[in-house]
Design a protein around this motif. Structure first.
Motif, PDB file in Angstrom:
ATOM      1  N   VAL A 329       0.831  -1.195   0.000  1.00 25.17           N
ATOM      2  CA  VAL A 329       0.000   0.000   0.000  1.00 25.17           C
ATOM      3  C   VAL A 329       0.871   1.253   0.000  1.00 25.17           C
ATOM      4  O   VAL A 329       1.981   1.255   0.528  1.00 25.17           O
ATOM      5  N   PHE A 330       0.354   2.310  -0.594  1.00 28.03           N
ATOM      6  CA  PHE A 330       1.100   3.545  -0.792  1.00 28.03           C
ATOM      7  C   PHE A 330       0.657   4.601   0.214  1.00 28.03           C
ATOM      8  O   PHE A 330      -0.550   4.869   0.347  1.00 28.03           O
ATOM      9  N   PRO A 331       1.602   5.229   0.919  1.00 21.00           N
ATOM     10  CA  PRO A 331       1.247   6.308   1.847  1.00 21.00           C
ATOM     11  C   PRO A 331       0.706   7.521   1.096  1.00 21.00           C
ATOM     12  O   PRO A 331       1.124   7.822  -0.023  1.00 21.00           O
ATOM     13  N   ILE A 332      -0.205   8.237   1.741  1.00 21.70           N
ATOM     14  CA  ILE A 332      -0.808   9.432   1.155  1.00 21.70           C
ATOM     15  C   ILE A 332      -0.412  10.633   2.011  1.00 21.70           C
ATOM     16  O   ILE A 332      -0.744  10.711   3.199  1.00 21.70           O
ATOM     17  N   LEU A 333       0.303  11.569   1.401  1.00 17.71           N
ATOM     18  CA  LEU A 333       0.723  12.800   2.065  1.00 17.71           C
ATOM     19  C   LEU A 333      -0.170  13.943   1.604  1.00 17.71           C
ATOM     20  O   LEU A 333      -0.409  14.113   0.403  1.00 17.71           O
ATOM     21  N   GLU A 334      -0.660  14.721   2.564  1.00 18.17           N
ATOM     22  CA  GLU A 334      -1.427  15.929   2.251  1.00 18.17           C
ATOM     23  C   GLU A 334      -0.895  17.044   3.136  1.00 18.17           C
ATOM     24  O   GLU A 334      -0.993  16.967   4.368  1.00 18.17           O
ATOM     25  N   GLY A 335      -0.324  18.067   2.528  1.00 16.41           N
ATOM     26  CA  GLY A 335       0.305  19.109   3.325  1.00 16.41           C
ATOM     27  C   GLY A 335       1.442  18.526   4.148  1.00 16.41           C
ATOM     28  O   GLY A 335       2.353  17.904   3.610  1.00 16.41           O
ATOM     29  N   ASP A 336       1.355  18.686   5.477  1.00 16.81           N
ATOM     30  CA  ASP A 336       2.412  18.143   6.328  1.00 16.81           C
ATOM     31  C   ASP A 336       1.933  16.936   7.119  1.00 16.81           C
ATOM     32  O   ASP A 336       2.508  16.593   8.146  1.00 16.81           O
ATOM     33  N   ARG A 337       0.876  16.271   6.628  1.00 23.57           N
ATOM     34  CA  ARG A 337       0.337  15.117   7.338  1.00 23.57           C
ATOM     35  C   ARG A 337       0.204  13.919   6.407  1.00 23.57           C
ATOM     36  O   ARG A 337      -0.094  14.068   5.211  1.00 23.57           O
ATOM     37  N   LEU A 338       0.421  12.724   6.976  1.00 31.89           N
ATOM     38  CA  LEU A 338       0.132  11.483   6.274  1.00 31.89           C
ATOM     39  C   LEU A 338      -1.290  11.101   6.647  1.00 31.89           C
ATOM     40  O   LEU A 338      -1.581  10.801   7.809  1.00 31.89           O
ATOM     41  N   VAL A 339      -2.181  11.161   5.659  1.00 30.01           N
ATOM     42  CA  VAL A 339      -3.613  11.100   5.950  1.00 30.01           C
ATOM     43  C   VAL A 339      -4.237   9.755   5.620  1.00 30.01           C
ATOM     44  O   VAL A 339      -5.421   9.544   5.890  1.00 30.01           O
ATOM     45  N   GLY A 340      -3.479   8.836   5.027  1.00 34.80           N
ATOM     46  CA  GLY A 340      -4.053   7.542   4.696  1.00 34.80           C
ATOM     47  C   GLY A 340      -3.066   6.697   3.927  1.00 34.80           C
ATOM     48  O   GLY A 340      -1.906   7.054   3.743  1.00 34.80           O
ATOM     49  N   ARG A 341      -3.571   5.556   3.466  1.00 37.59           N
ATOM     50  CA  ARG A 341      -2.773   4.650   2.620  1.00 37.59           C
ATOM     51  C   ARG A 341      -3.714   4.013   1.615  1.00 37.59           C
ATOM     52  O   ARG A 341      -4.894   3.744   1.917  1.00 37.59           O
ATOM     53  N   VAL A 342      -3.225   3.798   0.409  1.00 36.89           N
ATOM     54  CA  VAL A 342      -4.080   3.346  -0.677  1.00 36.89           C
ATOM     55  C   VAL A 342      -3.477   2.118  -1.341  1.00 36.89           C
ATOM     56  O   VAL A 342      -2.276   2.040  -1.581  1.00 36.89           O
ATOM     57  N   ASP A 343      -4.336   1.156  -1.603  1.00 41.24           N
ATOM     58  CA  ASP A 343      -3.974  -0.058  -2.340  1.00 41.24           C
ATOM     59  C   ASP A 343      -4.407   0.171  -3.784  1.00 41.24           C
ATOM     60  O   ASP A 343      -5.592   0.120  -4.106  1.00 41.24           O
ATOM     61  N   VAL A 344      -3.442   0.480  -4.636  1.00 38.26           N
ATOM     62  CA  VAL A 344      -3.737   0.805  -6.023  1.00 38.26           C
ATOM     63  C   VAL A 344      -2.743   0.068  -6.905  1.00 38.26           C
ATOM     64  O   VAL A 344      -1.556  -0.022  -6.579  1.00 38.26           O
ATOM     65  N   ALA A 345      -3.232  -0.468  -8.030  1.00 37.89           N
ATOM     66  CA  ALA A 345      -2.372  -1.257  -8.907  1.00 37.89           C
ATOM     67  C   ALA A 345      -2.692  -0.948 -10.356  1.00 37.89           C
ATOM     68  O   ALA A 345      -3.841  -0.629 -10.710  1.00 37.89           O
ATOM     69  N   ALA A 346      -1.669  -1.034 -11.181  1.00 37.92           N
ATOM     70  CA  ALA A 346      -1.827  -0.804 -12.621  1.00 37.92           C
ATOM     71  C   ALA A 346      -2.039  -2.131 -13.333  1.00 37.92           C
ATOM     72  O   ALA A 346      -1.235  -3.054 -13.204  1.00 37.92           O
ATOM     73  N   ASN A 347      -3.139  -2.223 -14.077  1.00 36.00           N
ATOM     74  CA  ASN A 347      -3.350  -3.355 -14.984  1.00 36.00           C
ATOM     75  C   ASN A 347      -3.016  -2.859 -16.383  1.00 36.00           C
ATOM     76  O   ASN A 347      -3.829  -2.188 -17.026  1.00 36.00           O
ATOM     77  N   ARG A 348      -1.801  -3.150 -16.835  1.00 36.67           N
ATOM     78  CA  ARG A 348      -1.342  -2.570 -18.095  1.00 36.67           C
ATOM     79  C   ARG A 348      -1.925  -3.271 -19.305  1.00 36.67           C
ATOM     80  O   ARG A 348      -1.849  -2.749 -20.422  1.00 36.67           O
TER      81      ARG A 348
END
Length: 401
Positions: A329-348
């Motif tokens: 999962v990928f960390p999500i940064l917004e401003g100066d805070r880590l606000v979440g994490r996302v499971d996202v994948a590329a199907n090429r």
């Protein structure tokens, strides 16, 4: 003893500025501009996982969205502004820093010979001269040229003795990575890869320790002696402690207390001029940024938790039934805070960048404005992932955990 205290919000801004995440994500990202970006970061970790984009590509893209992966190949493989070697892991490093890696080469020469006897078996010792002579006569080779997997596999790290010898010669500095094709490394003699001005420089061990500590503190903003040693993984913790003691005695650094997100304090050193400019630190951009799990700002998981309250690990080796989040999962940064994490994948195959799940951090509401910022970031990242659209799974938005 009481030391000047830096509050948590200011510490986060200082840390993000040091990691180039307070700069507007814009500007050129090829040639000299890309080499300068890597120089300012210090190194960029290389990783083969390509769920959405490779780690090194996402690290560079998150600072400069004009970045394209082929630009790194030119800077490294043709421009020779960087070289590939080891910090705490495989990394792209400015070639100007190569002379300081000689300490690591010398120390790893002995350390790995003993360690790899247990890991890969001792047969690779007999192959070292053969591999060295082959590269000398024939030029660049990849591991496939030097043998395949071991005859009896007991795990991922079973290497043919010739492959192990090739890696050993690289780690100990006799060979260098001259290029990559796909993700496969090609090795050549170091003197054929590293430009003469870097190849021929010979700093002393004391000069290397001094450089490693100074350059690490420049790129961290504040640090303990252990964090200075760990940044490049070039020097020993005791050497960094001695450097800090001497620098304090000379008045070159000073102690401050950094406030963690829970209010606890931690004693670290800073340059005096750093403390003088705290009031002028810029606010990080308010846009959402999806970061690599190996982003240098997050490499030290304990520091990320102290500074941002972000408890993060990659659950690649956790059984699926025990995973708290997704596999990667990928960390999500917004401003100066880590606000979440996302499971996202590329199907090429389908051209789809697919969001499987997103977990907001505790106390973070995922409203329409934040969702719009997320979708804007995903749309920006599509070309890097080689996708032409973004989709969301049913029930993708999860409860905070």
């Amino acid at each position: 003893m009481q030391f000047p205290r830096i509050d948590n919000a200011t510490a986060r801004r200082l840390f993000l500025q040091a990691h180039l995440l307070s700069d507007p994500p814009a500007g050129a990202a090829k040639g000299a501009a890309l080499a300068d970006l890597i120089h300012r970061l210090g190194f960029v970790q290389v990783d083969s996982v390509n769920t959405m984009a490779r780690a090194h590509d996402l690290i560079l893209w998150s600072r400069k969205p004009s970045y394209q992966p082929q630009s790194l190949r030119w800077v490294n493989d043709r421009g020779r502004a960087t070289f590939e070697h080891w910090t705490h892991d495989a990394a792209i490093i400015p070639t100007a820093f190569f002379p300081y890696w000689r300490v690591k080469f010398a120390r790893d020469h002995a350390r790995l010979a003993a360690k790899w006897n247990d890991w890969h078996g001792s047969a690779f010792h007999a192959e070292i001269d053969t591999v060295r002579d082959h590269v000398t006569r024939h030029g660049a080779v990849c591991s496939a040229d030097m043998g395949g997997r071991a005859e009896k596999s007991t795990g991922w790290w079973d290497w043919h003795p010739s492959k192990t010898a090739l890696e050993y010669l690289w780690r100990s500095g006799e060979l260098a990575v001259t290029r990559r094709q796909g993700f496969r490394k090609y090795y050549d003699l170091t003197e054929r890869v590293i430009p003469p001005e870097a190849l021929n420089a010979r700093p002393t061990e004391a000069e290397t320790i001094d450089w490693a500590c100074r350059a690490a503190l420049d790129r961290l903003g504040f640090a303990t002696s252990g964090e200075l040693a760990a940044f490049w993984d070039l020097i020993r913790p005791a050497e960094a402690r001695d450097w800090v003691d001497a620098a304090l005695a000379r008045g070159e650094v000073e102690w401050v207390e950094i406030a963690s997100v829970d209010g606890a304090g931690r004693k670290v050193v800073v340059w005096p001029e750093t403390r003088e400019r705290l009031a002028d630190l810029p606010e990080p951009p308010g846009r959402i940024r999806i970061l690599s799990p190996f982003d240098p700002a997050l490499r030290d998981r304990k520091r990320a938790e102290r500074l941002f309250g972000f408890n993060y690990r990659i659950e690649i080796f956790v059984p699926e039934a025990l995973r708290k989040y997704g596999y990667y999962v990928f960390p999500i940064l917004e401003g100066d805070r880590l606000v979440g994490r996302v499971d996202v994948a590329a199907n090429r195959d389908t051209g789809c960048l697919h969001v499987r799940a997103l977990w907001p951090e505790r106390g973070q509401r995922w409203g329409k404005g934040r969702q719009a910022r997320l979708e804007a970031e995903l749309d920006r990242i599509r070309p890097l992932a080689r996708c032409d659209r973004v989709t969301f799974a049913q029930d993708w938005l999860q409860d905070a955990r």
